[in-house]
Design a protein around this motif. Structure first.
Motif, short mmCIF file in Angstrom:
data_model
loop_
_atom_site.label_atom_id
_atom_site.label_comp_id
_atom_site.label_asym_id
_atom_site.label_seq_id
_atom_site.Cartn_x
_atom_site.Cartn_y
_atom_site.Cartn_z
N VAL A 170 1.03 -1.18 0.08
CA VAL A 170 0.04 0.16 0.06
C VAL A 170 0.73 1.25 0.03
O VAL A 170 0.51 2.29 -0.59
CB VAL A 170 -0.89 0.04 1.27
N ALA A 173 0.87 3.77 -3.13
CA ALA A 173 0.79 5.55 -2.62
C ALA A 173 1.83 6.06 -3.28
O ALA A 173 1.60 7.44 -3.33
CB ALA A 173 0.38 5.56 -1.37
N THR A 174 2.97 5.91 -2.70
CA THR A 174 4.34 6.86 -3.04
C THR A 174 4.31 6.96 -4.56
O THR A 174 4.81 8.08 -5.18
CB THR A 174 5.55 6.01 -2.47
#
Length: 281
Positions: free
Chosen positions: A249, A253-254
């Motif tokens: 996750v 997201a990064t």
């Protein structure tokens, strides 16, 4: 971290704006690999002893990281004079770091001598930085083509040479780098001892600021996800289904954040200064 001075107009330094080294290392996001690099190095008993016995405890781990990072960025993005000055400073520091291992660790008996300018230790340090750079870029920014990975590893030999290594002694392809790193990780040279664990504690569980304490859990998951399994176990970093899911996750997201982030925030100002110096973007 002080900004990079403009430098000599037109001087590309060691690499230049078209290099894969500039493209990868301009990303601030690679900073998340710093704890993993530190732990890989601390897994070597002689490096752990050198760090434990010669670290300036008046500065926090974050402050020491900032100083090291500033020197590395100067070598990568500085003009020739700036790069050499930064590298010479590091080489000078290395000549003053020496001693003996206090406690037997792994293959190394108590009393084993160490020097920070030892070529084997420098070679391992170089490999951890380059390997983590490729891995971190692939996971948190975008995948590199095989040819780009090879070019990055080959070009990074100039970075290692700046700190006193022979270019010919360093991996020239990503496969060569993988073979070397695997031989160290799976061999009997690395061994996490008490000194390494104590130093890792300050890196993994920072308590100096509220921001560091809040970011700590996420940083430990990112660090664990980048480390080889044996090193991860050596530092007692958990890596079960929950941590794997959290890592996935966070990585996703990064990557999204990187694509949408303004370049002035995404890229190091050192890169923008270097581009202006050589008339790039």
């Amino acid at each position: 971290m002080p900004p990079l001075p403009p430098g000599r107009a037109g001087d590309p330094g060691l690499f230049g704006p078209s290099s894969i080294v500039w493209r990868v290392n301009r990303e601030r996001g690679l900073l998340v690999s710093a704890p993993a690099v530190a732990l890989l190095q601390l897994a070597h008993p002689l490096i752990a002893a050198a760090v434990a016995e010669h670290t300036d405890r008046r500065r926090t781990a974050a402050e020491r990281l900032g100083a090291t990072l500033g020197l590395n960025l100067a070598v990568i993005f500085g003009d020739r004079e700036q790069a050499e000055r930064a590298a010479a400073h590091v080489r000078d520091l290395h000549t003053r770091v020496n001693g003996q291992l206090g406690t037997a660790t792994g293959l190394f008996p108590a009393g084993s001598p160490y020097r920070a300018d030892d070529l084997d230790l420098l070679r391992w340090g170089h490999a951890t930085i380059v390997w983590a750079g490729v891995e971190c870029y692939a996971r948190f920014v975008e995948q590199l083509a095989n040819t780009e990975r090879d070019q990055y590893v080959a070009d990074a030999r100039l970075f290692g040479a700046a700190f006193g290594l022979e270019s010919a002694s360093l991996p020239s392809t990503f496969d060569d780098l993988q073979v070397y790193v695997s031989s160290m990780v799976e061999g009997n040279v690395l061994a996490v001892g008490d000194a390494g664990r104590r130093e890792a504690q300050e890196i993994l569980w920072p308590r100096h600021t509220r921001r560091e304490r809040v970011a700590g859990p996420a940083q430990r998951i990112l660090t664990a996800g980048l480390l080889p399994d044996s090193v991860r176990r050596g530092f007692a970093l958990p890596w079960g289904p929950r941590q794997r899911a959290a890592f996935s996750v966070l990585a996703g997201a990064t990557r999204v954040a990187v694509r949408t982030m303004p370049r002035r925030l995404r890229w190091w100002p050192h890169y923008r200064t270097a581009c202006a110096r050589v008339g790039g973007q």
